[in-house]
Each structure stands twice: as structure tokens, then as C-alpha cells.
Design an enzyme around this catalytic site. Structure first.
Site, PDB file in Angstrom:
ATOM      1  N   GLY A   1       0.808  -1.212   0.000  1.00 25.03           N
ATOM      2  CA  GLY A   1       0.000   0.000   0.000  1.00 25.03           C
ATOM      3  C   GLY A   1       0.842   1.263   0.000  1.00 25.03           C
ATOM      4  O   GLY A   1       2.034   1.258  -0.326  1.00 25.03           O
ATOM      5  N   CYS A   2       0.212   2.355   0.430  1.00 23.98           N
ATOM      6  CA  CYS A   2       0.754   3.692   0.192  1.00 23.98           C
ATOM      7  C   CYS A   2       1.992   4.054   1.022  1.00 23.98           C
ATOM      8  O   CYS A   2       2.676   5.014   0.691  1.00 23.98           O
ATOM      9  CB  CYS A   2      -0.338   4.733   0.429  1.00 23.98           C
ATOM     10  SG  CYS A   2      -1.659   4.675  -0.802  1.00 23.98           S
ATOM     11  N   PHE A   3       2.275   3.316   2.088  1.00 18.86           N
ATOM     12  CA  PHE A   3       3.472   3.660   2.871  1.00 18.86           C
ATOM     13  C   PHE A   3       4.748   3.104   2.256  1.00 18.86           C
ATOM     14  O   PHE A   3       5.857   3.453   2.663  1.00 18.86           O
ATOM     15  CB  PHE A   3       3.344   3.175   4.324  1.00 18.86           C
ATOM     16  CG  PHE A   3       3.274   1.678   4.500  1.00 18.86           C
ATOM     17  CD1 PHE A   3       4.427   0.904   4.457  1.00 18.86           C
ATOM     18  CD2 PHE A   3       2.061   1.047   4.725  1.00 18.86           C
ATOM     19  CE1 PHE A   3       4.362  -0.478   4.622  1.00 18.86           C
ATOM     20  CE2 PHE A   3       1.987  -0.329   4.898  1.00 18.86           C
ATOM     21  CZ  PHE A   3       3.146  -1.094   4.842  1.00 18.86           C
TER      22      PHE A   3
ATOM     23  N   PHE B   1       2.684   6.990   4.354  1.00 20.57           N
ATOM     24  CA  PHE B   1       1.527   6.659   5.198  1.00 20.57           C
ATOM     25  C   PHE B   1       0.698   5.597   4.488  1.00 20.57           C
ATOM     26  O   PHE B   1       0.494   5.696   3.285  1.00 20.57           O
ATOM     27  CB  PHE B   1       0.612   7.876   5.414  1.00 20.57           C
ATOM     28  CG  PHE B   1       1.320   9.148   5.781  1.00 20.57           C
ATOM     29  CD1 PHE B   1       2.026   9.258   6.972  1.00 20.57           C
ATOM     30  CD2 PHE B   1       1.277  10.253   4.936  1.00 20.57           C
ATOM     31  CE1 PHE B   1       2.667  10.435   7.317  1.00 20.57           C
ATOM     32  CE2 PHE B   1       1.917  11.440   5.268  1.00 20.57           C
ATOM     33  CZ  PHE B   1       2.618  11.530   6.465  1.00 20.57           C
TER      34      PHE B   1
END
EC number: 2.3.1.74
Length: 395
Positions: free
Chosen positions: A168-170, A379
Site C-alpha cells: 500500500g501507500c506507505f 503513510f
């Protein structure tokens, strides 16, 4: 068996490690040619998903797109393809095979485009690449996208590969942390890092009972970024760091279970988001900054250059407010959000590229907008936060 003496083991360990910190030696980015203009996207999205009768929901989606501060997004999925695959346009219809067929091929290909640019800027023969770190939240396969990229680029079969799926985004921060450790603990290592993301796994039609899914449809986009990371740059061969990595940390935020979830199902990758994600991040970010910069004696957050994953404008607004940041601190971050949307793990690497480009264009003293020290934040699901301390170099 003759045991090595402690001194010889120490010498071996020392010889295996680099002398200096890991540096980012080159950056490359790539996007699909197909793109959408955000102001036009609500009409397109509700038409292609046969949802134009959901007029109230369309108005909500228009407001989401307006508030997103995004101008355009690149997407591999074309109107023609979606017309041929109506199950991908439903909110919940079996469509994983069609999605997988796209991303298993296209994720490594887009990653290759970015990698070729990074290798060209680096200026060294690709045979010097010792490690590959590949990251994607788009689909899974065996052998993985790391293997496919190695084949596409013609890298040595002995290159040491690491594949990261479904982070994911982190994860733009995670790959930097891993590359730093690989470069600093293996003398002479040159790590090719690639983040490649394609939203074919997450695209779906609207649902008036799942507005969090609609948020993702307003934000997510496609892109790939690549870095070459290594310690002890060979100046005589033309290597030069763009940024140096000083420290890297990961933490799970307290009381954040279920704040961001993704689940791979027959219907694709579903996305679930709690409203208070910006609040959870802004409430906890100063602790991460304190821990990262206390060893350097830095507590003025406006003295840093900033690279933050642009999950959405509300996160950036809340962080700015909480830390009292000047508006220009997030310039590079907001520029990438505006021009590319949220490309998940690839975003922070695009922002690094934008920052060094603008620093050179503006004629400032360093690659970090003229400043010496900076921070990179990722994040994502968990809520997980990655914190990387960066040191700029003279332009």
C-alpha cells in the site's frame, strides 16, 4: 573445521560493509500514455460504469474530485477496455482474472520504463546492479514482478531480488529503508528500486453504501518510479548522489486498527477507509519527527525539506496545521498530487524527482530546495508510517 579468530571475523564483517551512507544515485519515472482530466472524470466515470441514474451520488463524487486538488491522472485502463469488461465497472462482480491478466504483464513493463530512465541517468553498466527491490500493490504472481523486470532489463541471473506485494501507500518509504540497509551492509552494492502501481485492481463502479470506495476512485492513479541506491559513490566513474539517507524507521500508529484496509477478492482489491485518517496521522506525526531528528538536534520542522505521501489534501492540510508548516513546505508534494494523483507507493519517489528538478531549475544551493536536512514520510494501511531522514547534496 577451523574456527575463524574474532579479529579476522571482525575484519571480514568490516570489509563487507560500505564506508558511507546510502545515497540515491539516480531517479526515473514513467506513466501510461492514457490520462484523464479530473474536472471531466465524474461524467466519464458514471457513464462508463452505467451509473448515471445515481444523480445524488454523482454530485458527491464531483465534490470529492473538486476537493482532491488533482488536475489530471494517468490510467492504463481505457474506455474501450472497460466497455469490453463490464464486470470491472460494477461495484461487486467477479473480475479478478481480467484484472490479473492486465497487471501481471503491465506492472513489470511500466516498472521497466522507469528503470531504464534511472539506469540511463546513473550512467553505469546495468551489470553493476547487484540487488533488485520491486514493490507493487497491483496484483500478485509467481515468479513475481521482480523476476519479470530482471528478464525485461536483461540483468544478471545472479542479481539478488526482493519482491514486496500488497503493502500500500506507505511502501515508498519501505523500499528506501530496505535499499539503505542493503547498500550499507554490502560493499559495492547497487540496488535497483522499482515501485510500479496500476489501478486496474481497484477500479470499480460506485456504491451509495460504500462512500470510502468512492474516495479511492477519486484519488488513485497509475505510475512507476525507479531509483539506483548505493553507498560510496564512484565519483571517478561519474556517480553522484542526489540525496543521502541518514536513518529510516517504521511504526504502527496507536488506535488506528482498521483505518485503511485493502482486501484482494474475486471482485478485485477492495478499499476501505475511515474518515479520521488525516486526524490519526497529524496527531502522531510529531512523535515520529522527534524520534528521527533528536540525534541531529533539529526541532524546527520548517528548517527541513518535506516529501510526504499525498494520500489526499486533507492529510497534508492537517499535518501543515498541526506542525505549523509554511505553505511552501509541501510544494513538491502538492505538485505531484495535482499532476499525477495518488500513485500509492510510487508517489514519494516522484516527489523526490520533482524536488531535485525544481531545486536545479531555481538555482538553489542544494537538491533539497536549498536546505540541508529533510524528511520523507510514507503513510498507509496499518496505519503504518515510514520516516526517512534525508541529507541533500550541493547542486
Amino acid at each position: 573445521m577451523v574456527m575463524g579468530t574474532p579479529s579476522s571475523l571482525d575484519e571480514i564483517r568490516k570489509a563487507q560493509r560500505a564506508d558511507g551512507p546510502a545515497g540515491i544515485l539516480a531517479i526515473g519515472t514513467a506513466n501510461p500514455a492514457n490520462h484523464v482530466i479530473q474536472a471531466e472524470y465524474p461524467d466519464y466515470y458514471f457513464r462508463i460504469t452505467n451509473s448515471e441514474h445515481m444523480t445524488d451520488l454523482k454530485e458527491k463524487f464531483k465534490r470529492m474530485c473538486d476537493k482532491s486538488t488533482i488536475r489530471k491522472r494517468h490510467m492504463h485502463l481505457t474506455e474501450e477496455f472497460l466497455k469490453d469488461n463490464p464486470n470491472m465497472c460494477a461495484y461487486m462482480a467477479p473480475s479478478l482474472d481480467a484484472r490479473q491478466d492486465i497487471v501481471v504483464v503491465e506492472v513489470p513493463k511500466l516498472g521497466k520504463e522507469a528503470a531504464v530512465k534511472a539506469i540511463k541517468e546513473w550512467g553505469q553498466p546495468k551489470s553493476k546492479i547487484t540487488h533488485v527491490v520491486f514493490c507493487t500493490t497491483s496484483g500478485v504472481d509467481m515468479p513475481g514482478a521482480d523476476y519479470q523486470l530482471t528478464k525485461l532489463l536483461g540483468l544478471r541471473p545472479s542479481v539478488k531480488r526482493l519482491m514486496m506485494y500488497q503493502q500500500g501507500c506507505f511502501a515508498g518509504g519501505t523500499v528506501l529503508r530496505l535499499a539503505k540497509d542493503l547498500a550499507e551492509n554490502n560493499r559495492g552494492a547497487r540496488v535497483l528500486v522499482v515501485c510500479s502501481e496500476i489501478t486496474a485492481v481497484t477500479f470499480r463502479g460506485p456504491s451509495d453504501t460504500h462512500l470510502d470506495s468512492l474516495v479511492g476512485q477519486a484519488l488513485f492513479s497509475d505510475g512507476a518510479a525507479a531509483l539506483i541506491v548505493g553507498s560510496d559513490a564512484d565519483i571517478s566513474a561519474g556517480e553522484k548522489p542526489i540525496f543521502e539517507m541518514v536513518s529510516a524507521a517504521q511504526t504502527i500508529l496507536p488506535d488506528s486498527d482498521g483505518a485503511i484496509d485493502g482486501h484482494l477478492r474475486e471482485v478485485g482489491l477492495t478499499f476501505h477507509l475511515l474518515k479520521d485518517v488525516p486526524g490519526l496521522i497529524s496527531k502522531n506525526i510529531e512523535k515520529s519527527l522527534d524520534e528521527a531528528f533528536k540525534p541531529l538536534g533539529i526541532s524546527d520542522w520548517n528548517s527541513l525539506f518535506w516529501i510526504a505521501h499525498p494520500g489526499g489534501p486533507a492529510i497534508l492540510d492537517d499535518v501543515e496545521k498541526k506542525l505549523g508548516l509554511k505553505a511552501e513546505k509541501m510544494r513538491a508534494t502538492r505538485h505531484v498530487l495535482s499532476e499525477y494523483g495518488n500513485m500509492s507507493s510510487a508517489c514519494v519517489l516522484f516527489i523526490l524527482d520533482e524536488m531535485r528538478r525544481k531545486s536545479v531549475e531555481d538555482g538553489v544551493a542544494t537538491t533539497g530546495e536549498g536546505l540541508e536536512w529533510g524528511v520523507l514520510f510514507g503513510f498507509g494501511p496499518g496505519l503504518t508510517v515510514e520516516t526517512v531522514v534525508l541529507h541533500s547534496v550541493p547542486v
